[in-house]
Scaffold this motif. Structure first.
Motif, mmCIF file in Angstrom:
data_model
loop_
_atom_site.group_PDB
_atom_site.id
_atom_site.type_symbol
_atom_site.label_atom_id
_atom_site.label_comp_id
_atom_site.label_asym_id
_atom_site.label_seq_id
_atom_site.Cartn_x
_atom_site.Cartn_y
_atom_site.Cartn_z
ATOM 1 N N PRO A 1 40.228 13.206 85.393
ATOM 2 C CA PRO A 1 38.999 12.456 85.106
ATOM 3 C C PRO A 1 38.934 11.874 83.697
ATOM 4 C CG PRO A 1 38.481 14.679 85.915
ATOM 5 C CD PRO A 1 39.956 14.611 85.707
ATOM 6 N N ALA A 2 39.503 12.569 82.704
ATOM 7 C CA ALA A 2 39.429 12.085 81.324
ATOM 8 C C ALA A 2 40.510 12.755 80.485
ATOM 9 C CB ALA A 2 38.055 12.375 80.713
ATOM 10 N N VAL A 3 40.915 12.047 79.450
ATOM 11 C CA VAL A 3 41.831 12.601 78.456
ATOM 12 C C VAL A 3 41.109 12.561 77.111
ATOM 13 C CG1 VAL A 3 43.998 12.251 77.192
ATOM 14 C CG2 VAL A 3 43.944 11.958 79.671
ATOM 15 N N LEU A 4 41.195 13.657 76.388
ATOM 16 C CA LEU A 4 40.679 13.742 75.024
ATOM 17 C C LEU A 4 41.873 13.656 74.087
ATOM 18 C CD1 LEU A 4 38.640 14.388 72.751
ATOM 19 C CD2 LEU A 4 38.956 16.817 73.312
ATOM 20 N N THR A 5 41.835 12.680 73.194
ATOM 21 C CA THR A 5 42.864 12.549 72.165
ATOM 22 C C THR A 5 42.250 12.983 70.847
ATOM 23 O OG1 THR A 5 43.951 10.742 73.328
ATOM 24 C CG2 THR A 5 44.402 10.953 70.973
ATOM 25 N N ASP B 1 50.513 24.569 74.589
ATOM 26 C CA ASP B 1 50.720 24.177 75.983
ATOM 27 C C ASP B 1 49.535 23.394 76.533
ATOM 28 O OD1 ASP B 1 53.184 25.422 76.012
ATOM 29 O OD2 ASP B 1 52.436 27.261 76.942
ATOM 30 N N ARG B 2 48.431 23.409 75.827
ATOM 31 C CA ARG B 2 47.236 22.680 76.290
ATOM 32 C C ARG B 2 47.402 21.176 76.155
ATOM 33 N NH1 ARG B 2 41.803 25.546 74.639
ATOM 34 N NH2 ARG B 2 41.123 24.236 76.370
ATOM 35 N N PHE B 3 48.298 20.743 75.297
ATOM 36 C CA PHE B 3 48.487 19.309 75.101
ATOM 37 C C PHE B 3 49.448 18.754 76.134
ATOM 38 C CE2 PHE B 3 47.564 20.710 70.631
ATOM 39 C CZ PHE B 3 46.281 20.206 70.608
ATOM 40 N N LYS B 4 49.035 17.690 76.794
ATOM 41 C CA LYS B 4 49.900 16.993 77.737
ATOM 42 C C LYS B 4 51.009 16.267 76.973
ATOM 43 C CE LYS B 4 50.911 14.861 81.665
ATOM 44 N NZ LYS B 4 51.327 15.504 82.866
ATOM 45 N N GLU B 5 50.641 15.739 75.804
ATOM 46 C CA GLU B 5 51.595 14.986 74.988
ATOM 47 C C GLU B 5 51.085 14.963 73.546
ATOM 48 O OE1 GLU B 5 53.882 10.708 75.227
ATOM 49 O OE2 GLU B 5 51.807 10.775 75.899
ATOM 50 N N VAL B 6 52.017 14.941 72.599
ATOM 51 C CA VAL B 6 51.696 14.755 71.189
ATOM 52 C C VAL B 6 52.576 13.610 70.699
ATOM 53 C CG1 VAL B 6 51.690 15.778 68.875
ATOM 54 C CG2 VAL B 6 51.128 17.199 70.864
ATOM 55 N N VAL B 7 51.943 12.603 70.100
ATOM 56 C CA VAL B 7 52.705 11.474 69.562
ATOM 57 C C VAL B 7 52.432 11.365 68.063
ATOM 58 C CG1 VAL B 7 52.857 10.220 71.745
ATOM 59 C CG2 VAL B 7 50.925 9.813 70.240
ATOM 60 N N HIS B 8 53.384 10.803 67.376
ATOM 61 C CA HIS B 8 53.346 10.699 65.906
ATOM 62 C C HIS B 8 53.506 9.221 65.533
ATOM 63 C CE1 HIS B 8 53.821 11.930 61.806
ATOM 64 N NE2 HIS B 8 55.117 11.724 61.748
ATOM 65 N N PRO B 9 52.419 8.436 65.615
ATOM 66 C CA PRO B 9 52.539 6.988 65.423
ATOM 67 C C PRO B 9 52.744 6.543 63.979
ATOM 68 C CG PRO B 9 50.257 7.564 65.791
ATOM 69 C CD PRO B 9 51.059 8.824 65.980
ATOM 70 N N SER B 10 52.328 7.376 63.029
ATOM 71 C CA SER B 10 52.516 7.006 61.620
ATOM 72 C C SER B 10 52.471 8.272 60.760
ATOM 73 C CB SER B 10 51.446 6.004 61.171
ATOM 74 O OG SER B 10 50.165 6.581 61.243
ATOM 75 N N ALA B 11 52.833 8.106 59.495
ATOM 76 C CA ALA B 11 52.842 9.255 58.581
ATOM 77 C C ALA B 11 51.475 9.938 58.583
ATOM 78 C CB ALA B 11 53.191 8.790 57.171
ATOM 79 N N VAL C 1 49.772 11.254 60.873
ATOM 80 C CA VAL C 1 48.915 11.055 62.043
ATOM 81 C C VAL C 1 49.638 11.570 63.277
ATOM 82 C CG1 VAL C 1 47.751 9.372 63.521
ATOM 83 C CG2 VAL C 1 47.754 9.046 61.041
ATOM 84 N N TRP C 2 49.045 12.575 63.897
ATOM 85 C CA TRP C 2 49.544 13.100 65.166
ATOM 86 C C TRP C 2 48.405 12.979 66.172
ATOM 87 C CZ3 TRP C 2 51.594 14.770 60.677
ATOM 88 C CH2 TRP C 2 52.968 14.986 60.617
ATOM 89 N N MET C 3 48.686 12.357 67.295
ATOM 90 C CA MET C 3 47.719 12.165 68.367
ATOM 91 C C MET C 3 48.011 13.221 69.438
ATOM 92 S SD MET C 3 46.257 9.197 67.322
ATOM 93 C CE MET C 3 45.620 8.216 68.636
ATOM 94 N N HIS C 4 47.063 14.115 69.662
ATOM 95 C CA HIS C 4 47.214 15.232 70.599
ATOM 96 C C HIS C 4 46.372 14.938 71.843
ATOM 97 C CE1 HIS C 4 48.117 16.792 66.596
ATOM 98 N NE2 HIS C 4 48.831 17.739 67.195
ATOM 99 N N HIS C 5 47.016 14.800 72.997
ATOM 100 C CA HIS C 5 46.339 14.426 74.242
ATOM 101 C C HIS C 5 46.116 15.656 75.134
ATOM 102 C CE1 HIS C 5 47.115 10.296 73.110
ATOM 103 N NE2 HIS C 5 48.421 10.497 73.132
ATOM 104 N N ILE C 6 44.863 15.873 75.493
ATOM 105 C CA ILE C 6 44.479 16.985 76.365
ATOM 106 C C ILE C 6 43.851 16.403 77.633
ATOM 107 C CG2 ILE C 6 43.019 19.018 76.651
ATOM 108 C CD1 ILE C 6 42.917 19.255 73.597
#
Length: 123
Positions: free
Chosen positions: A68-72, A82-92, A94-99
């Protein structure tokens, strides 16, 4: 169709009441941490101070998904869980953690702690 300046969470989650309820639950959680602006676009609902620190979006808008929704949550460091579906590192720094969110009770003390850290770093 309204432009982004006039959009609301109801627009983004039109026809997806579970996602809207989760977005509103995140909004309530953020309000317990401090004052932030909420902005909706055609792709997400953003929670901001000087910078954005949390976003709620509907994955079904982009891929076939029953989530239904993703919280970043935007943090200045990588958090491993393990709660994060994905973690991305787009810039110095900054880490985007997707739940992936299915129920409001997933917004527990651990998630609130990450939101509080993100809120503080966005000030």
């Amino acid at each position: 169709m309204r432009d982004d300046a006039e959009r609301s969470p109801e627009d983004l989650f039109d026809g997806f009441p579970e996602g809207l309820a989760l977005c509103r639950a995140v909004q309530m959680a953020v309000s317990t941490i401090g004052e932030a602006t909420t902005t909706a676009t055609k792709s997400q609902v953003a929670f901001r101070r000087r910078r954005g620190f949390a976003y709620v979006w509907r994955p079904g808008q982009y891929v076939n998904s029953a989530v239904p929704a993703v919280l970043t949550i935007v943090l200045p460091r990588e958090v491993r869980s393990d709660r994060f579906k994905e973690v991305v590192h787009p810039s110095a720094n900054v880490w985007m953690h997707h739940i992936e969110l299915h129920e409001a009770d997933e917004l527990d003390d651990q998630v609130l702690g990450w939101l509080a850290e993100a809120f503080a770093s966005a000030g």
